[in-house]
Design a protein around this motif. Structure first.
Motif, PDB file in Angstrom:
ATOM      1  N   THR A  61       0.786  -1.180   0.188  1.00 20.38           N
ATOM      2  CA  THR A  61      -0.110   0.120   0.062  1.00 20.38           C
ATOM      3  C   THR A  61       1.084   1.203   0.176  1.00 20.38           C
ATOM      4  N   GLU A  62       2.006   1.072   0.775  1.00 18.08           N
ATOM      5  CA  GLU A  62       2.727   2.398   0.677  1.00 18.08           C
ATOM      6  C   GLU A  62       3.642   2.633  -0.214  1.00 18.08           C
ATOM      7  N   ASN A  63       4.483   1.529  -0.681  1.00 17.89           N
ATOM      8  CA  ASN A  63       5.729   1.725  -1.798  1.00 17.89           C
ATOM      9  C   ASN A  63       4.811   1.451  -3.320  1.00 17.89           C
ATOM     10  N   PHE A  64       3.812   0.656  -3.260  1.00 17.39           N
ATOM     11  CA  PHE A  64       3.276   0.601  -4.610  1.00 17.39           C
ATOM     12  C   PHE A  64       1.887   0.953  -4.907  1.00 17.39           C
ATOM     13  N   ASN A 101      11.716  -0.465 -13.694  1.00 17.20           N
ATOM     14  CA  ASN A 101      12.524   1.066 -13.584  1.00 17.20           C
ATOM     15  C   ASN A 101      13.269   1.052 -12.649  1.00 17.20           C
ATOM     16  N   ALA A 102      14.101   0.116 -12.274  1.00 19.29           N
ATOM     17  CA  ALA A 102      15.153   0.284 -11.168  1.00 19.29           C
ATOM     18  C   ALA A 102      14.567   0.614  -9.870  1.00 19.29           C
ATOM     19  N   ALA A 132      10.624   2.845  -4.620  1.00 25.75           N
ATOM     20  CA  ALA A 132       9.768   1.607  -3.976  1.00 25.75           C
ATOM     21  C   ALA A 132      10.439   0.665  -3.510  1.00 25.75           C
ATOM     22  N   MET A 133      11.695   0.297  -4.147  1.00 26.19           N
ATOM     23  CA  MET A 133      12.778  -0.508  -3.770  1.00 26.19           C
ATOM     24  C   MET A 133      14.095   0.031  -4.052  1.00 26.19           C
ATOM     25  N   GLU A 135      17.500  -0.204  -5.949  1.00 23.99           N
ATOM     26  CA  GLU A 135      17.701  -0.511  -7.551  1.00 23.99           C
ATOM     27  C   GLU A 135      18.423  -1.795  -7.510  1.00 23.99           C
ATOM     28  N   THR A 136      19.366  -2.322  -6.763  1.00 31.25           N
ATOM     29  CA  THR A 136      19.665  -3.779  -6.412  1.00 31.25           C
ATOM     30  C   THR A 136      18.612  -4.739  -6.405  1.00 31.25           C
ATOM     31  N   THR A 137      17.722  -4.436  -5.781  1.00 34.53           N
ATOM     32  CA  THR A 137      16.607  -5.355  -5.308  1.00 34.53           C
ATOM     33  C   THR A 137      15.859  -5.703  -6.609  1.00 34.53           C
ATOM     34  N   ALA A 138      15.314  -4.534  -7.201  1.00 35.98           N
ATOM     35  CA  ALA A 138      14.781  -4.484  -8.601  1.00 35.98           C
ATOM     36  C   ALA A 138      15.491  -5.294  -9.676  1.00 35.98           C
ATOM     37  N   ALA A 139      16.707  -5.076  -9.816  1.00 40.16           N
ATOM     38  CA  ALA A 139      17.560  -5.923 -10.586  1.00 40.16           C
ATOM     39  C   ALA A 139      17.723  -7.358 -10.296  1.00 40.16           C
ATOM     40  N   LEU A 140      17.494  -7.646  -9.052  1.00 38.57           N
ATOM     41  CA  LEU A 140      17.612  -9.060  -8.751  1.00 38.57           C
ATOM     42  C   LEU A 140      16.199  -9.639  -8.968  1.00 38.57           C
ATOM     43  N   ILE A 141      15.075  -9.104  -8.773  1.00 41.37           N
ATOM     44  CA  ILE A 141      13.952  -9.611  -8.810  1.00 41.37           C
ATOM     45  C   ILE A 141      13.594  -9.742 -10.502  1.00 41.37           C
TER      46      ILE A 141
END
Length: 173
Positions: A61-64, A101-102, A132-133, A135-141
């Motif tokens: 709810t907060e980040n997305f 979007n990183a 929202a997260m 950049e490294t987490t987004a890349a791993l996901i």
């Protein structure tokens, strides 16, 4: 993604067993990467239970900016899409777009500029953004979701000569 979770008999807090989509067999120890690739339900619910449904709900709810989740959705089945009202497609695509979007979430807008017939700018609609997260987490996901399409549950979405990332999943009710 290297954390290991055991796919084994597991029940929700009310005693209802959690089932994997592939049936009653258990696959044992699986990395989170493999769980994403194979859309493993039991490890997913176990991990949400560990971090708490309240934290998962807060993140959504907060980040997305998911707006349709009532507080009654702060339950273990949130991990599998077992929610009261569902979510808007626009919100779901914006969440996935943030991963692509990183890790930067961009508020969905339907137009960015309005001009008159002479080309004069009448209105500018600049979407708000926030991280929202990491950049490294987004890349791993994203990398794990490439595995979904390359060798997991989403192989039908694989395109020759193009790297594709995606996530499969279904829910009932």
């Amino acid at each position: 993604l290297g954390t290991v979770i055991v796919d084994e008999a597991f029940s929700y807090a009310d005693g209802t067993p959690v089932r994997d989509w592939w049936g009653s067999a258990y696959r044992g120890p699986m990395t989170i990467r493999k769980c994403i690739e194979q859309s493993a339900n039991i490890p997913t619910v176990k991990k949400l239970t560990e971090i708490t449904p309240a934290l998962g709900y807060q993140y959504l709810t907060e980040n997305f900016a998911f707006s349709t989740l009532p507080t009654t959705d702060i339950v273990q089945s949130l991990a599998l899409g077992g929610i009261t009202n569902g979510v808007y497609n626009l919100e779901m695509t914006a969440a996935y777009a943030a991963i692509a979007n990183a890790g930067v979430y961009t508020e969905p807008v339907f137009y960015t500029h309005i001009y008159d017939h002479d080309g004069n700018l009448l209105y500018e609609n600049t979407p708000s953004t926030h991280v929202a997260m990491k950049e490294t987490t987004a890349a791993l996901i994203t990398d794990a979701m490439v595995d979904v399409v390359d060798k997991g549950t989403g192989t039908r979405a694989n395109f020759s000569g193009m790297q594709v990332a995606g996530k499969t999943g279904t829910t009932t009710g």
